[in-house]
Design a protein around this motif. Sequence first.
Motif, PDB file in Angstrom:
ATOM      1  N   VAL A  65       9.155  -3.411   2.771  1.00  0.00           N
ATOM      2  CA  VAL A  65       9.578  -3.137   4.033  1.00  0.00           C
ATOM      3  C   VAL A  65       8.369  -2.456   4.864  1.00  0.00           C
ATOM      4  CG1 VAL A  65      11.049  -1.783   5.472  1.00  0.00           C
ATOM      5  CG2 VAL A  65      11.939  -2.611   3.267  1.00  0.00           C
ATOM      6  N   LEU A  66       7.688  -1.698   4.610  1.00  0.00           N
ATOM      7  CA  LEU A  66       6.546  -1.282   5.284  1.00  0.00           C
ATOM      8  C   LEU A  66       5.618  -2.400   5.662  1.00  0.00           C
ATOM      9  CD1 LEU A  66       6.103   2.164   3.913  1.00  0.00           C
ATOM     10  CD2 LEU A  66       7.012   2.040   6.356  1.00  0.00           C
ATOM     11  N   LYS A  67       5.172  -3.093   4.586  1.00  0.00           N
ATOM     12  CA  LYS A  67       4.242  -4.134   4.705  1.00  0.00           C
ATOM     13  C   LYS A  67       5.099  -5.190   5.741  1.00  0.00           C
ATOM     14  CE  LYS A  67       1.940  -4.211   0.395  1.00  0.00           C
ATOM     15  NZ  LYS A  67       1.475  -5.266  -0.836  1.00  0.00           N
ATOM     16  N   ALA A  68       6.131  -5.503   5.772  1.00  0.00           N
ATOM     17  CA  ALA A  68       6.645  -6.537   6.449  1.00  0.00           C
ATOM     18  C   ALA A  68       6.688  -5.938   7.956  1.00  0.00           C
ATOM     19  CB  ALA A  68       8.075  -6.820   6.029  1.00  0.00           C
ATOM     20  N   GLU A  69       7.123  -4.620   8.036  1.00  0.00           N
ATOM     21  CA  GLU A  69       7.161  -3.905   9.592  1.00  0.00           C
ATOM     22  C   GLU A  69       5.857  -4.035  10.025  1.00  0.00           C
ATOM     23  OE1 GLU A  69       8.769  -0.125   8.832  1.00  0.00           O
ATOM     24  OE2 GLU A  69      10.988  -0.711   9.023  1.00  0.00           O
ATOM     25  N   HIS A  70       4.830  -3.888   9.458  1.00  0.00           N
ATOM     26  CA  HIS A  70       3.486  -3.764  10.009  1.00  0.00           C
ATOM     27  C   HIS A  70       2.737  -5.143   9.737  1.00  0.00           C
ATOM     28  CE1 HIS A  70       3.752   0.428  10.878  1.00  0.00           C
ATOM     29  NE2 HIS A  70       4.422   0.563   9.643  1.00  0.00           N
ATOM     30  N   ARG A  71       3.403  -6.216   9.269  1.00  0.00           N
ATOM     31  CA  ARG A  71       2.716  -7.578   9.109  1.00  0.00           C
ATOM     32  C   ARG A  71       1.620  -7.294   8.361  1.00  0.00           C
ATOM     33  NH1 ARG A  71       4.543  -8.189  14.792  1.00  0.00           N
ATOM     34  NH2 ARG A  71       6.113  -9.750  14.874  1.00  0.00           N
ATOM     35  N   LEU A  72       1.814  -6.700   7.216  1.00  0.00           N
ATOM     36  CA  LEU A  72       0.539  -6.846   6.174  1.00  0.00           C
ATOM     37  C   LEU A  72       1.023  -7.851   5.193  1.00  0.00           C
ATOM     38  CD1 LEU A  72       0.342  -3.013   5.806  1.00  0.00           C
ATOM     39  CD2 LEU A  72      -1.209  -4.444   7.098  1.00  0.00           C
ATOM     40  N   PRO A  73       0.122  -8.304   4.573  1.00  0.00           N
ATOM     41  CA  PRO A  73       0.190  -9.405   3.575  1.00  0.00           C
ATOM     42  C   PRO A  73       0.872  -8.677   2.238  1.00  0.00           C
ATOM     43  CG  PRO A  73      -2.096  -8.833   3.532  1.00  0.00           C
ATOM     44  CD  PRO A  73      -1.518  -8.207   4.665  1.00  0.00           C
ATOM     45  N   PRO A  74       1.685  -9.451   1.557  1.00  0.00           N
ATOM     46  CA  PRO A  74       2.486  -9.003   0.413  1.00  0.00           C
ATOM     47  C   PRO A  74       1.511  -8.665  -0.733  1.00  0.00           C
ATOM     48  CG  PRO A  74       3.259 -11.258   0.828  1.00  0.00           C
ATOM     49  CD  PRO A  74       2.055 -10.896   1.938  1.00  0.00           C
ATOM     50  N   VAL A  75       0.710  -9.513  -0.763  1.00  0.00           N
ATOM     51  CA  VAL A  75      -0.459  -9.265  -1.642  1.00  0.00           C
ATOM     52  C   VAL A  75      -1.701  -8.316  -1.408  1.00  0.00           C
ATOM     53  CG1 VAL A  75      -1.724 -10.394  -3.380  1.00  0.00           C
ATOM     54  CG2 VAL A  75       0.254 -11.533  -2.542  1.00  0.00           C
ATOM     55  N   ASP A  76      -1.901  -7.579  -2.357  1.00  0.00           N
ATOM     56  CA  ASP A  76      -3.106  -6.724  -2.014  1.00  0.00           C
ATOM     57  C   ASP A  76      -3.964  -6.666  -3.288  1.00  0.00           C
ATOM     58  OD1 ASP A  76      -5.054  -4.692  -1.310  1.00  0.00           O
ATOM     59  OD2 ASP A  76      -3.355  -3.280  -0.779  1.00  0.00           O
ATOM     60  N   PRO A  77      -5.019  -7.568  -3.201  1.00  0.00           N
ATOM     61  CA  PRO A  77      -5.679  -7.756  -4.597  1.00  0.00           C
ATOM     62  C   PRO A  77      -6.825  -6.611  -4.635  1.00  0.00           C
ATOM     63  CG  PRO A  77      -6.061  -9.721  -3.107  1.00  0.00           C
ATOM     64  CD  PRO A  77      -5.141  -8.687  -2.277  1.00  0.00           C
ATOM     65  N   ALA A  78      -7.162  -5.913  -4.001  1.00  0.00           N
ATOM     66  CA  ALA A  78      -8.007  -4.795  -3.984  1.00  0.00           C
ATOM     67  C   ALA A  78      -7.052  -3.604  -4.758  1.00  0.00           C
ATOM     68  CB  ALA A  78      -8.484  -4.214  -2.768  1.00  0.00           C
ATOM     69  N   ARG A  79      -5.926  -3.364  -4.215  1.00  0.00           N
ATOM     70  CA  ARG A  79      -5.009  -2.399  -4.912  1.00  0.00           C
ATOM     71  C   ARG A  79      -4.864  -2.512  -6.270  1.00  0.00           C
ATOM     72  NH1 ARG A  79      -2.457   2.411  -5.799  1.00  0.00           N
ATOM     73  NH2 ARG A  79      -0.411   2.064  -6.156  1.00  0.00           N
ATOM     74  N   GLU A  80      -4.441  -4.034  -6.366  1.00  0.00           N
ATOM     75  CA  GLU A  80      -4.069  -4.566  -8.017  1.00  0.00           C
ATOM     76  C   GLU A  80      -5.409  -4.275  -8.820  1.00  0.00           C
ATOM     77  OE1 GLU A  80      -2.735  -8.532  -7.550  1.00  0.00           O
ATOM     78  OE2 GLU A  80      -1.510  -8.065  -5.964  1.00  0.00           O
ATOM     79  N   ALA A  81      -6.664  -4.563  -8.364  1.00  0.00           N
ATOM     80  CA  ALA A  81      -7.918  -4.325  -9.141  1.00  0.00           C
ATOM     81  C   ALA A  81      -8.090  -2.979  -9.441  1.00  0.00           C
ATOM     82  CB  ALA A  81      -9.019  -5.055  -8.400  1.00  0.00           C
TER      83      ALA A  81
END
Length: 139
Positions: A65-81
């Motif tokens: 929800v926060l990502k959508a509200e702030h128009r952030l991408p649903p995928v965060d490769p840096a976080r996953e790594a």
Amino acid sequence: MNRRTQAKSQSGSPVVADGTTDDRSGEAPEKPAELFELRDSIDNIDAALIYLLAERFKCTKRVGVLKAEHRLPPVDPAREAAQIRRLRPLAESANLDPDIAEKFLDFLVTEVIHHHKAIADSRRNNGPRARRIVARHAR
């Protein structure tokens, strides 16, 4: 605790709860009590995992929800790594094969990304009404 049933097979041989019999004698193989104790522990751990996963997904839905509200991408490769780098040593210290931990995390992340994309799509397609619906489900 003895979990053998009193049932008999068609030949009259006793049958254990899982339906197996000893092929050589027709007798049900005796299972050690420790097997049942371990299975009880596994069942309890599985239940705990379900509740932990439910809590985790509540948090990740809110992140979506926060990502959508702030128009952030649903995928965060840096976080996953970063998560993989963090969890592999934890798995090793817990005597868990790090590859199993990574596969499990990969499965979770794949599901989370799917949810985040759905939340973002819903918001794009339905505007403010979708935000209320998604927020309600994130609780």
